[in-house]
Design an enzyme around this catalytic site. Structure first.
Site, PDB file in Angstrom:
ATOM      1  N   LYS A 266      -1.811   1.253   3.477  1.00 35.59           N
ATOM      2  CA  LYS A 266      -1.130   0.413   2.479  1.00 35.59           C
ATOM      3  C   LYS A 266      -1.969   0.293   1.206  1.00 35.59           C
ATOM      4  O   LYS A 266      -1.483   0.485   0.090  1.00 35.59           O
ATOM      5  CB  LYS A 266      -0.880  -0.976   3.074  1.00 35.59           C
ATOM      6  CG  LYS A 266      -0.400  -2.001   2.079  1.00 35.59           C
ATOM      7  CD  LYS A 266       0.990  -1.672   1.608  1.00 35.59           C
ATOM      8  CE  LYS A 266       1.356  -2.403   0.353  1.00 35.59           C
ATOM      9  NZ  LYS A 266       2.688  -2.057  -0.132  1.00 35.59           N
TER      10      LYS A 266
ATOM     11  N   CYS B 181       1.342  -6.043  -6.663  1.00 40.83           N
ATOM     12  CA  CYS B 181       0.843  -5.095  -5.667  1.00 40.83           C
ATOM     13  C   CYS B 181      -0.208  -4.155  -6.243  1.00 40.83           C
ATOM     14  O   CYS B 181      -1.369  -4.190  -5.865  1.00 40.83           O
ATOM     15  CB  CYS B 181       2.017  -4.301  -5.114  1.00 40.83           C
ATOM     16  SG  CYS B 181       3.341  -5.388  -4.607  1.00 40.83           S
TER      17      CYS B 181
END
Ligand code: SAJ
Length: 424
Positions: free
Chosen positions: A217, A271
């Site tokens: 991720k 993010c």
């Protein structure tokens, strides 16, 4: 209903934000009963009324449907379930260190509800090693449970990490179609979580370990950040040499093994501008490139402000229109938006000369209003503002033809108003 859906009859989703709410709605639409949990009562009341508190294409209709048919129930209090999915925010603090308080609180709120056979899945972005630590915390507090089906005589729970990878603006499509990587803290935990995801994901559900999944991720977002940093650095170098960076990138990308992303006014959102710091924090001495990429992207904000200021100071009486405040194209989300930051800095300097064009919002943020900046429509901006600072590549801005902007002094940070060379 398939056998797997029958088995996972109740799913609890903790955190009903940009990831949790669409995930809850998609799972509910597959015939599993979903308990959506959030600590924010306003969010719960909005969802209970069949509405949503975030902007995402088609999400409103889906939530309305699953709330009205009773498949999604929103509440502030966790309830027993077969699967618990944790999708709460993990921001960074002032020192750029991950703040895991929401994940820890979410876990604490369910640990006493866990029953044998339950699956606990972390989707929030977390530092490497976190899922293993959380799993240990569960069995410390619940010595009646073990981790994974290692010993059939012991009641067990499965704990796994499965990062979300969806792109805001395309969340519902990507939630179902993207491949997922699923890492349990034991191989049996991985398999249980894999079975759950297969009940609503069309993409491949690839097995790995919890730590590798956590690293995957962070790697995805750090890779994108580094590529954009390369583009941003290139844009500053090209400006120095008076060469058109858009043309350079367009031509370089015609090479079969080159794929440079687009420069911009900086990198925003929750993010890409955040996750690389999780890697840096985990190994500060080993992450020169990742840290520098973050710094390059952040510094593009002040570079853009200075470029804009030079244009504005050239034309002392002209009005200035900032086109776009969102963190990226075609969304209303202003979180960590470089465009917003640039507009604020310009409003601080030039006050009510600064006008804002942002078709995705109805009210100007107070940080801008307090300096006298006002929200105006696109038509008005084209007619009354001689200086255009293009900050977001919304489709509505892309559609403005050269004839309507030829009279403007333009700083185009997104390369959408460039006239590309002829191609034969
Ligand atoms: N940006 C550029 N140049 C580009 C592409 C993006 O300057 O060429 C800027 C955007 O304007 C924006 C920022 O980067 O300010 C981030 O936008 P984005 O569209 O690249 O990504 P996000 O933050 O909307 O979503 C990302 C996605 N990650 C990757 O593409 C690797 C998404 O798949 C993740 O699920 C999401 O982060 C997340 O939740 O982590």
């Amino acid at each position: 209903m398939t056998d797997v859906q029958k088995e996972f009859q109740r799913v609890a989703v903790l955190g009903l934000g940009y990831i949790g709410l669409p995930t809850a709605a998609v799972i509910a639409s597959r015939g599993m009963k979903v308990i959506g949990i959030d600590t924010n009562e306003r969010v719960i009341n909005t969802i209970k009324s069949g509405s949503i508190h975030i902007e995402e294409p088609d999400l409103d209709g889906l939530v309305q449907k699953v709330v009205s048919n009773g498949m999604l129930v929103a509440t502030t209090t966790p309830e027993p379930a077969d699967v618990f999915v944790i999708a709460v925010p993990t921001p960074i603090d002032e020192a750029k260190r991950p703040d895991l308080r929401s994940v820890l609180a979410a876990l604490a709120s369910i640990v006493n509800l866990l029953a044998p056979g339950n699956i606990v899945i972390i989707e929030s972005t977390v530092p490497i090693g976190t899922t293993e630590k959380l799993a240990k915390m569960i069995v410390e507090q619940r010595p009646d449970l073990s981790l994974g089906a290692r010993d059939k005589t012991l009641p067990y729970v499965s704990v796994a990490y499965c990062p979300e990878r969806v792109l805001p603006g395309r969340i519902l499509t990507e939630l179902v179609n993207n491949d997922r990587c699923i890492g349990g803290v034991t191989p049996s935990c991985t398999r249980q979580a894999q079975r759950f995801y297969k009940s609503f994901v069309r993409g491949a559900c690839v097995a790995t370990t919890a730590s590798a999944a956590e690293m995957v991720k962070l790697t995805e977002n750090a890779f994108r950040d580094t590529n954009i940093a390369f583009a941003n650095e290139l844009s500053v170098v090209c400006d120095h040499h008076n060469v058109d960076v858009w043309e350079v990138i367009d031509l370089a990308n015609r090479h079969p093994r080159v794929n440079i992303l687009r420069p911009g006014p900086g990198v925003g959102g929750h993010c890409i501008a955040v996750d690389p710091w999780f890697i840096v924090d985990s190994a500060p001495d080993l992450t020169r490139l990742i840290r520098t990429s973050r710094e390059v992207n952040d510094s593009k904000i002040s570079w853009t402000v200075e470029r804009a200021a030079a244009l504005i100071e050239d034309q002392t009486y002209a009005n200035v229109a900032c086109y776009g405040l969102a963190f990226k194209a075609n969304v209303e989300d202003l979180r960590e938006s470089p465009a917003l930051e640039i507009a604020v800095q310009l409003a601080e300097r030039y006050g009510d000369r600064v006008k804002i064009v942002e078709p995705y919002i109805r009210e100007i943020p107070t940080v801008l209003a307090k300096h006298g900046a006002v929200l105006i429509g696109l038509e008005e901006a084209l007619q009354t503002c001689e200086i255009a600072i293009l900050l977001v590549d919304h489709d509505q801005f892309k559609m403005i033809p050269l004839a309507e902007r030829r009279h403007l002094a333009v700083l185009d940070t997104r390369g959408i108003w460039q006239d590309m060379p002829n191609r034969l």
